[in-house]
Enzyme design. Structure first.
Site, PDB file in Angstrom:
ATOM      1  CG  ASP A   1       1.151  -1.229  -1.887  1.00 16.25           C
ATOM      2  OD1 ASP A   1      -0.039  -1.478  -1.647  1.00 16.25           O
ATOM      3  OD2 ASP A   1       1.529  -0.275  -2.596  1.00 16.25           O
ATOM      4  CE  LYS A   2      -4.168  -4.254  -6.450  1.00 17.49           C
ATOM      5  NZ  LYS A   2      -4.028  -3.566  -7.769  1.00 17.49           N
TER       6      LYS A   2
END
Length: 657
Positions: free
Chosen positions: A347-348
């Site tokens: 996930d960023k």
């Protein structure tokens, strides 16, 4: 929590007590074996004297083994302890008391040392139960009262004195200090914590900024703190860790399940083979006692003690080592599978990046000077409660050493486009290109090209208009973590081939972050259901994949991945529940260590299985062919058991990625 702690301590005491007694019984077995042997070989006493010593040796050596074997038989099964008792009884039957006593001595000694060694692996985990102090200083109506932590209630205020343990999960409402969080998160450096400005309208515990929250069992620094209790002792992070760690011990790894299946049919097969070997004298020219002796020797040689302990000892040591570093691994399955991973999806926001937008560019256009332009933007943005506006205002103050002078007013949010306000009695607009177009403010080619370049590099751009013409542009960006690039480089060095970012942000943003930190791939514009589809396609391509996130927003995608890893799980109930692996601290740099530990654990498990099976493969034919005695078979057999346990305990010293 006090009750739970007492239960943990009670179990721990009984475990230590039993292990100590078992070790003493094994040693007594050896002493009486030696006495019997010396009397038999070097005295003229009757055979009954040495036999009496051997019988006493049998009692001490077989006591604990018989208890375990009996319980298993009552449950309808046979295990290794039954095989050992049968072998010792057979040796006594053919008047080989010394060899039977030697068998029980080495087997019981091996058992006791094995349990002692395993306790070393469990010790670092059980120490969690000792983290919580038994009392807290409750602050009520201006007075302090010492109370048991089980009597604390939500919204109580406790005072934490300098250099004392924190008694509850909560939020600091007064004071600032450095907190040693190593017992929970594994962080070696104390973390600065400060009070929250508004404690009247709190978000949930998981959503409060980490700099304001404290955990049970962590250690306060030099300053006194007032802490508002947000979790009962039974729900605290440390209590959940104790519960989960006790549960992971029972969760079998794939190798462990395989060896259990093997043992299930192997033990009856050994009993059948031994029964048949007892009647070898009917086929070959020897007496019954010789056939029985051979059968008993085979019984000893074929017992898979080392195999039974090979995997759980390695799994427990790996989990214990991870716990020491602030990582919770939920069982052998996650521990083994993580070591097989060559692809990781990230996930960023909050994982590879800070999760907080930062001001990146302030570009005035036309007559305003940069400082004046910054002051204009600060005045307007400080009137907004939007997280982006707060981030911009904070960074403008820091960059230019300026403060709000309250010259802006009448701020209005324009949904999805930006904000409008007045500054020095003139209209100000800050927002998107479509906001400017909606009020007929034109953007020239030069401005468009500057914006396009910033967008390609992953920035979010906002246009500022003052007095109905363009005054300049500002940009913000969720910047990568300082350690993200070095962590990904290390992951690549240890054999992670594919590192993919999955983000809901624009593809330009994903590509820009990927270039900065060294990702192999970035997928942008993804809704939660799109991330699930992305994981499905990556599983088809790579076979197995781990996903790293916060365990909340990406729960569906993480659940689908082979191994899910939650960042910053300390204090997060959702992350602790959903993830296979929980990094208690908010440090992505712990990821190479966890993967390295998993691979080391898998290597140790394989080594242990090969050692244990190898000894059985060599010893069984040797005993069938009468090439070895019961005594020699016991030495090799128990030696292999101790070797696999000691090999597993090496994981407690693992310290490299």
């Amino acid at each position: 929590m006090v009750v739970q702690q007492e239960e943990v301590h009670t179990r721990s005491f009984h475990s230590i007590s039993n292990n100590t007694t078992e070790l003493f019984f094994a040693l007594f077995c050896g002493v009486f074996l030696l006495i019997g042997f010396l009397m038999e070989q070097f005295t003229t006493l009757t055979s009954w004297t040495s036999l009496s010593s051997y019988i006493i040796s049998y009692f001490f050596g077989g006591y604990f083994i018989s208890i375990v074997a009996t319980k298993k038989i009552i449950q309808g099964g046979f295990d290794i302890d039954f095989l050992m008792i049968a072998a010792a009884a057979g040796a006594a039957y053919i008047d080989k008391w010394a060899e039977g006593a030697l068998l029980l001595f080495l087997f019981s000694l091996g058992h006791a040392l094995e349990h002692y060694a395993m306790d070393k692996a469990k010790k670092s985990i059980k120490a969690l139960g000792e983290l919580t102090p038994k009392t807290a200083l409750l602050k009520k109506e201006g007075t302090l009262k010492e109370v048991a932590i089980k009597d604390l209630r939500i919204n109580d205020v406790i005072v934490v004195k300098p250099h004392s343990k924190i008694a509850a999960d909560g939020v600091i409402i007064h004071g600032s200090s450095s907190i040693n969080q190593a017992p929970i998160t594994g962080e070696s450096i104390p973390v600065d914590k400060t009070f929250i400005e508004d404690s009247t309208n709190l978000a949930s515990f998981d959503q409060i900024e980490k700099k304001h929250i404290v955990f049970t069992g962590t250690i306060n620094g030099d300053h006194s703190l007032d802490v508002l209790v947000l979790k009962l002792s039974k729900d605290s992070t440390v209590s959940r860790l104790i519960k989960m760690v006790s549960e992971v011990e029972t969760q079998k790894s794939p190798t462990q399940r395989l060896t259990k299946k093997f043992e299930k049919w192997y033990v009856p097969l050994v009993i059948l083979m031994v029964a048949l070997l007892c009647f070898a004298f009917l086929i070959i020219e020897e007496d019954f006692d010789t056939s029985l002796y051979r059968a008993i020797s085979v019984l000893v040689a074929a017992s898979p003690c080392a195999l039974a302990i090979s995997t759980p000892s390695a799994v427990l040591s790996g989990i214990a080592r991870a716990a020491q570093k602030g990582v919770l691994i939920k069982g052998g399955k996650a521990l083994e599978q993580l070591g097989e991973i060559t692809s990781i999806a990230f996930d960023k926001t909050g994982t590879l990046t800070e999760g907080k937008p930062r001001l990146t560019n302030v570009i005035p256009i036309n007559e305003l000077k940069e400082r004046d332009f910054a002051q204009l933007v600060l005045e307007v943005e400080s009137l907004s409660n939007h997280p982006l506006a707060r981030a911009i205002a904070k960074d403008l103050k820091s960059w230019y050493s300026i403060e709000v002078t309250n010259l802006a007013e009448h701020v209005v949010a324009i949904q999805g486009k930006g904000i409008q306000a007045t500054y020095l009695q003139e209209k100000v607009l800050i927002g998107t290109k479509s906001l400017m177009e909606s009020v007929a403010i034109e953007l020239d080619q030069d401005l468009n090209s500057k914006m396009e370049q910033l967008l390609k590099n992953g920035h979010t751009v906002m246009i500022v208009a003052f007095k109905n013409k363009i005054a300049g542009i500002i940009s913000v960006m969720d910047t990568p973590r300082n350690t993200a690039a070095s962590t990904l480089k290390r992951l690549k060095e240890i054999g992670i081939k594919h590192m993919i970012m999955l983000t809901g942000d624009h593809q330009h943003v994903g590509d820009a972050i990927a270039r900065q930190i060294g990702l192999t791939e970035a997928k942008g514009n993804l809704l939660p259901e799109d991330k699930v589809e992305a994981i499905k396609s990556l599983l088809l391509r790579d076979g197995k994949i781990a996903m790293v996130g916060d365990g909340v927003n990406d729960a569906p995608a993480m659940a689908l991945s082979t191994v899910s890893i939650a960042m910053g799980a300390a204090g997060s109930d959702v992350a602790l529940e959903t993830a296979d692996v929980a990094l208690m601290s908010d440090k992505i740099e712990n990821l190479p260590f966890v993967i390295g530990l998993s691979r080391a654990s898998k290597r140790v498990i394989k080594q242990n299985v090969w050692i244990s099976l190898g000894v059985v493969v060599v010893l069984v034919p040797a005993t069938i062919l009468s090439l070895t005695t019961i005594g020699l078979a016991v030495v090799f057999h128990e030696g292999s058991t101790l070797i696999v346990v000691l090999n597993a305990l090496r994981l407690l010293r693992f310290n490299k990625a």
